[in-house]
Design a protein around this motif. Sequence first.
Motif, short mmCIF file in Angstrom:
data_model
loop_
_atom_site.label_atom_id
_atom_site.label_comp_id
_atom_site.label_asym_id
_atom_site.label_seq_id
_atom_site.Cartn_x
_atom_site.Cartn_y
_atom_site.Cartn_z
N ILE A 324 0.77 -1.35 -0.17
CA ILE A 324 0.05 -0.02 0.06
C ILE A 324 0.95 1.21 0.03
O ILE A 324 0.54 2.44 -0.55
CB ILE A 324 -0.81 0.23 1.02
N ALA A 325 2.09 1.32 0.55
CA ALA A 325 3.04 2.51 0.61
C ALA A 325 3.62 2.72 -0.66
O ALA A 325 4.08 3.92 -0.71
CB ALA A 325 4.12 2.17 1.65
N THR A 326 3.59 1.84 -1.88
CA THR A 326 4.06 2.32 -2.97
C THR A 326 3.22 3.23 -3.55
O THR A 326 3.73 3.74 -4.58
CB THR A 326 3.89 0.76 -3.98
N GLY A 327 1.82 3.22 -3.31
CA GLY A 327 1.06 4.17 -3.80
C GLY A 327 0.44 3.86 -5.36
O GLY A 327 0.18 4.77 -5.88
N HIS A 328 0.77 2.64 -5.46
CA HIS A 328 0.29 2.16 -6.94
C HIS A 328 -0.60 0.78 -6.86
O HIS A 328 -0.34 -0.31 -7.57
CB HIS A 328 1.34 1.92 -7.82
N THR A 329 -1.40 0.83 -5.85
CA THR A 329 -2.10 -0.46 -5.73
C THR A 329 -3.73 -0.41 -6.32
O THR A 329 -4.26 0.73 -6.30
CB THR A 329 -2.54 -0.64 -4.29
N ARG A 330 -3.85 -1.17 -7.05
CA ARG A 330 -5.08 -1.28 -7.91
C ARG A 330 -6.32 -1.74 -7.00
O ARG A 330 -6.19 -2.89 -6.26
CB ARG A 330 -5.15 -2.26 -9.05
N GLY A 331 -7.52 -1.00 -6.70
CA GLY A 331 -8.34 -1.38 -5.81
C GLY A 331 -7.84 -1.44 -4.43
O GLY A 331 -7.37 -0.52 -3.92
N LYS A 332 -8.35 -2.52 -3.73
CA LYS A 332 -7.95 -2.61 -2.31
C LYS A 332 -7.13 -3.85 -1.88
O LYS A 332 -7.18 -4.91 -2.93
CB LYS A 332 -9.33 -2.67 -1.49
N ILE A 333 -6.41 -3.72 -0.58
CA ILE A 333 -5.59 -4.93 -0.25
C ILE A 333 -6.39 -5.14 0.98
O ILE A 333 -6.72 -4.23 1.95
CB ILE A 333 -4.30 -4.43 0.17
N VAL A 334 -6.66 -6.54 1.50
CA VAL A 334 -7.16 -7.09 2.50
C VAL A 334 -6.30 -8.11 3.25
O VAL A 334 -5.53 -8.89 2.56
CB VAL A 334 -8.39 -7.77 1.93
N LEU A 335 -6.46 -7.99 4.41
CA LEU A 335 -5.98 -9.02 5.55
C LEU A 335 -7.03 -9.91 5.75
O LEU A 335 -8.12 -9.44 6.07
CB LEU A 335 -5.47 -8.43 6.86
N ASN A 336 -6.76 -11.21 5.33
CA ASN A 336 -7.70 -12.44 5.87
C ASN A 336 -7.49 -12.37 7.50
O ASN A 336 -6.27 -12.98 7.90
CB ASN A 336 -7.40 -13.63 5.12
N ILE A 337 -8.17 -12.18 8.39
CA ILE A 337 -8.23 -12.43 9.56
C ILE A 337 -8.77 -13.70 10.18
O ILE A 337 -8.33 -14.39 10.92
CB ILE A 337 -8.75 -11.18 10.46
N GLY A 338 -10.06 -14.07 9.91
CA GLY A 338 -10.89 -15.09 10.50
C GLY A 338 -11.23 -15.85 9.15
O GLY A 338 -11.42 -15.54 8.01
N GLN A 339 -12.05 -17.10 9.48
CA GLN A 339 -12.42 -18.14 8.58
C GLN A 339 -13.81 -17.44 8.04
O GLN A 339 -14.74 -16.92 8.81
CB GLN A 339 -12.49 -19.16 9.14
N ASP A 340 -13.83 -17.38 6.80
CA ASP A 340 -15.37 -16.79 6.17
C ASP A 340 -16.45 -18.06 6.68
O ASP A 340 -16.50 -19.16 6.47
CB ASP A 340 -15.27 -16.83 4.63
N PRO A 341 -17.57 -17.46 7.41
CA PRO A 341 -18.63 -18.17 7.68
C PRO A 341 -19.21 -19.30 6.60
O PRO A 341 -19.53 -20.14 6.82
CB PRO A 341 -19.63 -17.33 8.12
N VAL A 342 -19.26 -18.77 5.40
CA VAL A 342 -19.59 -19.49 4.24
C VAL A 342 -18.89 -20.65 4.10
O VAL A 342 -19.42 -21.59 3.96
CB VAL A 342 -19.86 -18.72 2.71
N HIS A 343 -17.38 -20.49 3.90
CA HIS A 343 -16.63 -21.56 3.82
C HIS A 343 -16.82 -22.34 5.07
O HIS A 343 -16.40 -23.52 4.90
CB HIS A 343 -15.23 -20.78 3.62
N ARG A 344 -16.68 -21.84 6.15
CA ARG A 344 -16.67 -22.77 7.42
C ARG A 344 -17.94 -23.54 7.50
O ARG A 344 -17.65 -24.73 8.06
CB ARG A 344 -16.60 -21.75 8.74
N ALA A 345 -19.04 -23.21 6.89
CA ALA A 345 -20.21 -24.09 6.81
C ALA A 345 -20.05 -25.46 5.87
O ALA A 345 -21.06 -26.26 6.00
CB ALA A 345 -21.36 -23.02 6.56
N LEU A 346 -19.12 -25.14 4.88
CA LEU A 346 -19.26 -25.94 3.68
C LEU A 346 -18.50 -27.19 4.27
O LEU A 346 -17.68 -27.46 5.30
CB LEU A 346 -18.61 -25.51 2.55
#
Length: 346
Positions: A324-346
Amino acid sequence: MKRVRFAGLIAMLVSAATASGSAPDPETAKMRAIVIHAYGGPEVMKLEHMARPEPADDEILIRVVAASINPVDVAIRKGYLAKLVGNFPLILGMDASGIVEKIGNKVTKYKAGDPVFAFFTLKGEGGYAEFVTAKEDELAPKPSTISFAQAAGVGAAGATAWEALIGTANLHAGQTVLIHGGSGGVGHLAIQIAKAKGAKVFATASTANQEFLRQMGADVAIDYTRTKFENVAKDVDVVLDTVGRDTLERSYGAVKKGGIIVSIVDEPKSAALEAHGIRGVTLRCTPKAGVLEELSKLMEAKKLTPVISQTFPMTQAVQAQDQIATGHTRGKIVLNIGQDPVHRAL
């Protein structure tokens, strides 16, 4: 007889303690978080186990699924906003998405199990953690049309784009807007918001992002490495500046008389504004539930879709901030913190 009475007294005390809320299990009361204990470079960020927060009466406890990386996170880490943020240890992260885990006694809009996305205050922040507390004014329901990762990326950037274009500039159908940095976090959402409102959009980005601008809905994509934007975008009603410096200086002449420049990174000069007969504002966005709910409506209607270009695990928070510090990110950057409930239910 005394033994029976004594046993009964012990049972009553245990029952009373349980009813008033006994101490939580030390293991379940812990969480992982990205913490800083001092300002500095990326090395000050540490992945630590710490006490899980408890919501106050007017707060919601969120089990975080994903958190967004924003340029302001880097500024906070370096100490540039030291007077505006809380005390050490600091958990970074201005926005996140997740599931409501628990609510305070005065909370009425949400209940446990609700999927939400949030934009936190500078004093609060805390998105880079498995649990975070927030007030009702910092939340909105997560739309069913997007993922938790996408929802994490829309809070701060989406609210900034909305406040700049709608809240401040009052952009409406038939007007024209020039969006600098149209491929970035705020910029790509601003293009979509402007189009949803019926405006004509000029947007600037590098050569590699020209097609991306068009995919976001830009009517005119401008390659700033090859073309002077002021030769293309003329007499616009609104300029949204996410770049600053020379870009802002050259923008005064692109705005029609009575128009406005909204910058999220720089301070428009009074003399230049007066000379061109235009207005200028520096925007510092704060959370408002009403704004987040408007963004949610646009996403439900599929008129606004956050683009996530990269995701990182919590263990790679340093690499995420480096990007993100490069100033040349397309769209957004995300940290995966916990398990997606949808995936957890599968």
